[in-house]
Design an enzyme around this catalytic site. Structure first.
Site, short mmCIF file in Angstrom:
data_model
loop_
_atom_site.label_atom_id
_atom_site.label_comp_id
_atom_site.label_asym_id
_atom_site.label_seq_id
_atom_site.Cartn_x
_atom_site.Cartn_y
_atom_site.Cartn_z
N SER A 70 0.86 -1.19 0.00
CA SER A 70 0.00 0.00 0.00
C SER A 70 0.88 1.24 0.00
CB SER A 70 -0.95 -0.03 1.20
OG SER A 70 -0.24 -0.18 2.40
N GLY B 170 -0.42 4.54 0.14
CA GLY B 170 -1.22 5.72 0.50
C GLY B 170 -2.01 6.22 -0.69
N GLU C 69 -1.15 6.99 -3.46
CA GLU C 69 -0.63 6.47 -4.74
C GLU C 69 -1.21 5.10 -5.09
OE1 GLU C 69 1.87 8.52 -6.29
OE2 GLU C 69 1.05 9.80 -4.70
N GLY C 70 -2.06 4.56 -4.24
CA GLY C 70 -2.71 3.30 -4.58
C GLY C 70 -1.96 2.07 -4.10
N GLY D 268 -6.10 1.12 5.08
CA GLY D 268 -5.42 -0.15 4.86
C GLY D 268 -6.30 -1.34 5.24
N ASP D 269 -7.09 -1.16 6.30
CA ASP D 269 -7.97 -2.25 6.74
C ASP D 269 -9.06 -2.52 5.69
OD1 ASP D 269 -6.48 -2.22 9.11
OD2 ASP D 269 -7.82 -0.74 10.01
#
Lengths: 302, 302
Positions: free
Chosen positions: A214, A216, A218-219, A245-246
């Site tokens: 991940s 952020g 930026e995908g 993220g979850d």
């Protein structure tokens, strides 16, 4: 049902203040409490998306009972093991500009309690279509704890997604987790490589099936046995990145169950994740935004 | 025995962090919890000084039970009323430079619960040589609550020290509290006068016996029917000022009981207060420093 394991749950307390000024006294304008910990957030998102889930984790002390009460109110299905160690707290201080987080480390469980938690997981695995093990470990936890959860799932033929960091991330790779989801910093910390693709391949060499990084806003980047892809949200989404993220992990676990293609899994994971940023609290997604985003996520082969 | 009443207790949680940086995530290095609230701190100081005390206040919810457990461990004698409203929390984030405080407001009690708390106070007043009512009121509390405590003590012939702010401070003055202990800002807020001596006389004109103004490192000023004095510590004391006012209140209550002269009361209050700054936590005093300071406090007539 997607089984989630949260080895180090927390009661997440959120304080709204006018403006955080170090060294001063603040009147707290509003207080919110909820069951926290990454695996519980994954279960929350799945539950909100109408996907069957069961949240498993240890709870202790008075905050553990508050955590249980919140899961009951939220109607997130759960199976909790009562342990001696008191459940930790996290405090988020939110003002107009920022969220400032204070995370307690969490108290160690007894070895016999980890054994009981594993037994609880094993007892529910026959009903599970995937397992997620997510979040930190309490201080002093044996490093193979995550790996033991992975091994139990593999023994039962259930695919596993792991979202953790440090030695536990390496151990989960070696135990053969199907998907690992570190962020760039977590990956760098364990593989000692500045190149994220090379780092992801190291985890695969240890035994992980795929690594989804991940990045952020930026995908996501997926490094898998079938190829490498990057998926990027179509436009920036403002909001609270806690829990993004979850939501990605929830989508990846669901993708494992649906056996969808990697590009489709990544598309969903980016859309769920961005829709979580737009939702006010961790463990929640903005469903209309999710639908709007889903078809517009750009997925490219690397 | 000196009876203390804490209308709005709190579980005080203290987090040690490396450095507070707004907008970032902090790992909490150590967590400490203790029964808090100004009246409880006054009882702690009295207990530490070997003076009999009883701490009275409402507690509710899981944090109320944590608070009770801490009073038991600390061996501070207490009589708690269990109420519906959950006991609030305060969080202090401490780094090498500063303490940053987050104070929850506290939930309202039922009118019938305030009546019961008053009954509890009245039942213990026959054993009391002085009463202290200290700290804030929960949001939505009737403004005469402190005044009712003062009236109960006066009916029983027990002298009263009140340390509160806002409308409750004015009400305590009108109810005839023997000693009020506002700080300069609290006094200005209620009397609309830039001159602290004139402001103190306003509270006396309402009905208060004496006003002791706390001025932080500048010491204390007493405005009484017998004269006006200022007392100043002999040298600056570094440390944690939280709880210094509570130590001063403890000394003033003890002075009322001992019927010592105002200069002697002020001397003790300044010494206890400075010795509280040197102690690591609120509700504690550095006893060797206290003895050293006591004779060196400068007291002058104004």
């Amino acid at each position: 049902m997607i089984l989630t394991v949260t080895p180090n749950p927390a009661l997440d307390v959120s304080y709204r203040v006018a403006r955080l000024a170090p060294g001063t006294t603040h009147r707290v304008r509003s207080v919110r409490e909820r069951a926290g910990g990454k695996g519980f957030n994954v279960s929350r998102v799945l539950h909100e998306m109408g996907i069957a889930t069961l949240a498993v984790g240890p709870v202790g002390g008075v905050l553990g009972e508050s955590l249980r009460a919140d899961l009951v109110v939220s109607e997130v299905p759960h199976a909790l093991l009562v342990v001696d160690a008191p459940t930790r707290m996290t405090v988020a201080v939110v003002d107009d500009d920022d969220a400032t987080l204070f995370n307690e480390a969490g108290a160690a469980l007894l070895d016999s309690e980890w054994d009981k938690l594993l037994d609880l997981v094993r007892a529910r695995l026959p009903e599970a279509s995937a397992l997620v093990c997510s979040g930190s470990l309490p201080l002093g936890t044996p490093e193979d704890t995550c790996a033991r959860v992975v091994a139990a799932a593999r023994d039962a033929g259930v695919p596993v997604v792991v979202d953790t960091s440090g030695p536990a991330l390496l151990a989960a790779a070696s135990a053969g987790a199907d998907v690992l989801k570190p962020n760039a910093a977590e990956l760098r910390e364990v593989v000692d490589s500045a190149d994220p693709l090379a780092g992801a391949e190291r985890l695969r060499a240890l035994g992980a099936g795929a690594v989804v990084l991940s990045l952020g806003p930026e995908g996501l980047v997926a490094v898998t046995g079938e190829g490498r892809w990057r998926a990027v949200p179509p436009f920036p989404v403002r909001g609270n990145p806690t829990g993004a993220g979850d939501a990605a992990v929830a989508a990846l676990a669901n993708g494992l169950v649906e056996q969808s293609s990697w590009p489709m899994r990544l598309r969903a994971a980016v859309a769920w994740s961005a829709a979580a940023v737009a939702a006010p609290v961790a463990g929640s997604v903005d469903v209309p935004l999710l639908r709007k985003l889903h078809d517009e996520v750009r997925v490219e082969t690397l």
